[in-house]
Design a protein around this motif. Structure first.
Motif, PDB file in Angstrom:
ATOM      1  N   ALA A  58       0.859  -1.186   0.000  1.00 33.77           N
ATOM      2  CA  ALA A  58       0.000   0.000   0.000  1.00 33.77           C
ATOM      3  C   ALA A  58       0.894   1.235   0.000  1.00 33.77           C
ATOM      4  O   ALA A  58       2.033   1.182   0.470  1.00 33.77           O
ATOM      5  N   TRP A  59       0.353   2.324  -0.545  1.00 31.85           N
ATOM      6  CA  TRP A  59       1.107   3.578  -0.531  1.00 31.85           C
ATOM      7  C   TRP A  59       0.159   4.750  -0.710  1.00 31.85           C
ATOM      8  O   TRP A  59      -0.958   4.587  -1.220  1.00 31.85           O
ATOM      9  N   VAL A  60       0.618   5.893  -0.275  1.00 34.62           N
ATOM     10  CA  VAL A  60      -0.060   7.163  -0.546  1.00 34.62           C
ATOM     11  C   VAL A  60       1.015   8.228  -0.714  1.00 34.62           C
ATOM     12  O   VAL A  60       2.004   8.240   0.017  1.00 34.62           O
ATOM     13  N   HIS A 109       4.083   7.735   2.134  1.00 31.99           N
ATOM     14  CA  HIS A 109       3.996   6.572   3.017  1.00 31.99           C
ATOM     15  C   HIS A 109       3.940   5.357   2.107  1.00 31.99           C
ATOM     16  O   HIS A 109       3.135   5.309   1.167  1.00 31.99           O
ATOM     17  N   TRP A 110       4.775   4.364   2.401  1.00 26.94           N
ATOM     18  CA  TRP A 110       4.861   3.178   1.537  1.00 26.94           C
ATOM     19  C   TRP A 110       4.967   1.946   2.416  1.00 26.94           C
ATOM     20  O   TRP A 110       5.921   1.796   3.189  1.00 26.94           O
ATOM     21  N   ILE A 128      -2.915   4.065   6.044  1.00 24.39           N
ATOM     22  CA  ILE A 128      -2.076   4.780   5.077  1.00 24.39           C
ATOM     23  C   ILE A 128      -2.936   5.494   4.049  1.00 24.39           C
ATOM     24  O   ILE A 128      -2.781   6.692   3.812  1.00 24.39           O
ATOM     25  N   VAL A 129      -3.849   4.765   3.407  1.00 26.08           N
ATOM     26  CA  VAL A 129      -4.620   5.365   2.316  1.00 26.08           C
ATOM     27  C   VAL A 129      -5.646   6.384   2.815  1.00 26.08           C
ATOM     28  O   VAL A 129      -6.129   7.200   2.025  1.00 26.08           O
ATOM     29  N   ASN A 167      -4.870   8.785   4.819  1.00 25.38           N
ATOM     30  CA  ASN A 167      -4.146  10.024   5.118  1.00 25.38           C
ATOM     31  C   ASN A 167      -4.757  11.258   4.459  1.00 25.38           C
ATOM     32  O   ASN A 167      -4.922  12.284   5.125  1.00 25.38           O
ATOM     33  N   TYR A 179      -9.084  10.866  -3.930  1.00 21.52           N
ATOM     34  CA  TYR A 179      -7.659  11.215  -3.944  1.00 21.52           C
ATOM     35  C   TYR A 179      -6.959  10.335  -4.974  1.00 21.52           C
ATOM     36  O   TYR A 179      -7.116   9.109  -4.957  1.00 21.52           O
ATOM     37  N   HIS A 207      -3.624   9.633  -5.626  1.00 16.79           N
ATOM     38  CA  HIS A 207      -2.283   9.062  -5.469  1.00 16.79           C
ATOM     39  C   HIS A 207      -2.195   8.061  -4.315  1.00 16.79           C
ATOM     40  O   HIS A 207      -1.544   8.307  -3.305  1.00 16.79           O
ATOM     41  N   TRP A 208      -2.859   6.922  -4.472  1.00 16.72           N
ATOM     42  CA  TRP A 208      -2.784   5.864  -3.473  1.00 16.72           C
ATOM     43  C   TRP A 208      -3.126   4.538  -4.127  1.00 16.72           C
ATOM     44  O   TRP A 208      -3.742   4.487  -5.180  1.00 16.72           O
ATOM     45  N   ASP A 209      -2.744   3.479  -3.453  1.00 18.44           N
ATOM     46  CA  ASP A 209      -3.124   2.141  -3.889  1.00 18.44           C
ATOM     47  C   ASP A 209      -2.849   1.172  -2.740  1.00 18.44           C
ATOM     48  O   ASP A 209      -2.067   1.461  -1.847  1.00 18.44           O
TER      49      ASP A 209
END
Length: 155
Positions: free
Chosen positions: A64-66, A73-74, A131-132, A134, A147, A149-151
């Motif tokens: 996961a990341w944002v 955050h990764w 995380i996502v 945020n 948003y 920019h996340w996955d």
């Protein structure tokens, strides 16, 4: 308090950093001087491209990341690459691409990064949700799906 105590403690934490293959880590990195570089969609996608490249090289498995306007955050599971090298490659490659796009040569990222090795009892999916979410907590959007920019592998 004595400032030298904190400098020593910070160095001790860096020297004590451990990279364990197959372990999950939550990584955070901040832009230089907390510039909101990633308000520019193109620049944020350059970071995403580098994360995907590292994932495809089997350096780490992205869970996961944002990408927030001024930080990343990764959540990753380490594979073939140690933590410091993984972050060095992500930050250096993305900085080169971002500087090229901006016709600039300045710093993109602050030195260092924060890492948290997840313990077995910590729930990966719950960490990914945190995380996502945020952008929602930061008031950037009213719904997480708004948003760009996340996955996360679970969603």
């Amino acid at each position: 308090m004595d400032a030298s105590r904190f400098a020593h403690r910070g160095n001790a934490l860096r020297h004590g950093r451990v990279s364990e293959p197959n372990r999950a880590y939550l990584l955070t990195s901040v832009t230089y001087n907390r510039q909101a570089l990633f308000q520019d969609w193109r620049l944020a996608r350059m970071v995403v491209a580098e994360m995907r490249c590292l994932h495809e090289q089997q350096a780490a498995r992205s869970l996961a990341w944002v990408i927030m306007p001024d930080h990343l955050h990764w959540l990753v599971q380490l594979e073939s690459m140690p933590l410091p090298r993984l972050m060095l490659q992500l930050k250096s490659r993305s900085a080169i691409a971002i500087n090229k796009a901006r016709n600039d040569s300045g710093r993109v990222w602050q030195k260092g990064f924060h890492d948290h090795a997840l313990r077995q009892e910590e729930d990966l999916a719950a960490t990914a949700r945190y995380i996502v979410a945020n952008p929602l907590r930061a008031g950037l959007v009213k719904r997480i799906g708004d948003y760009p920019h996340w996955d996360a592998i679970w969603l």
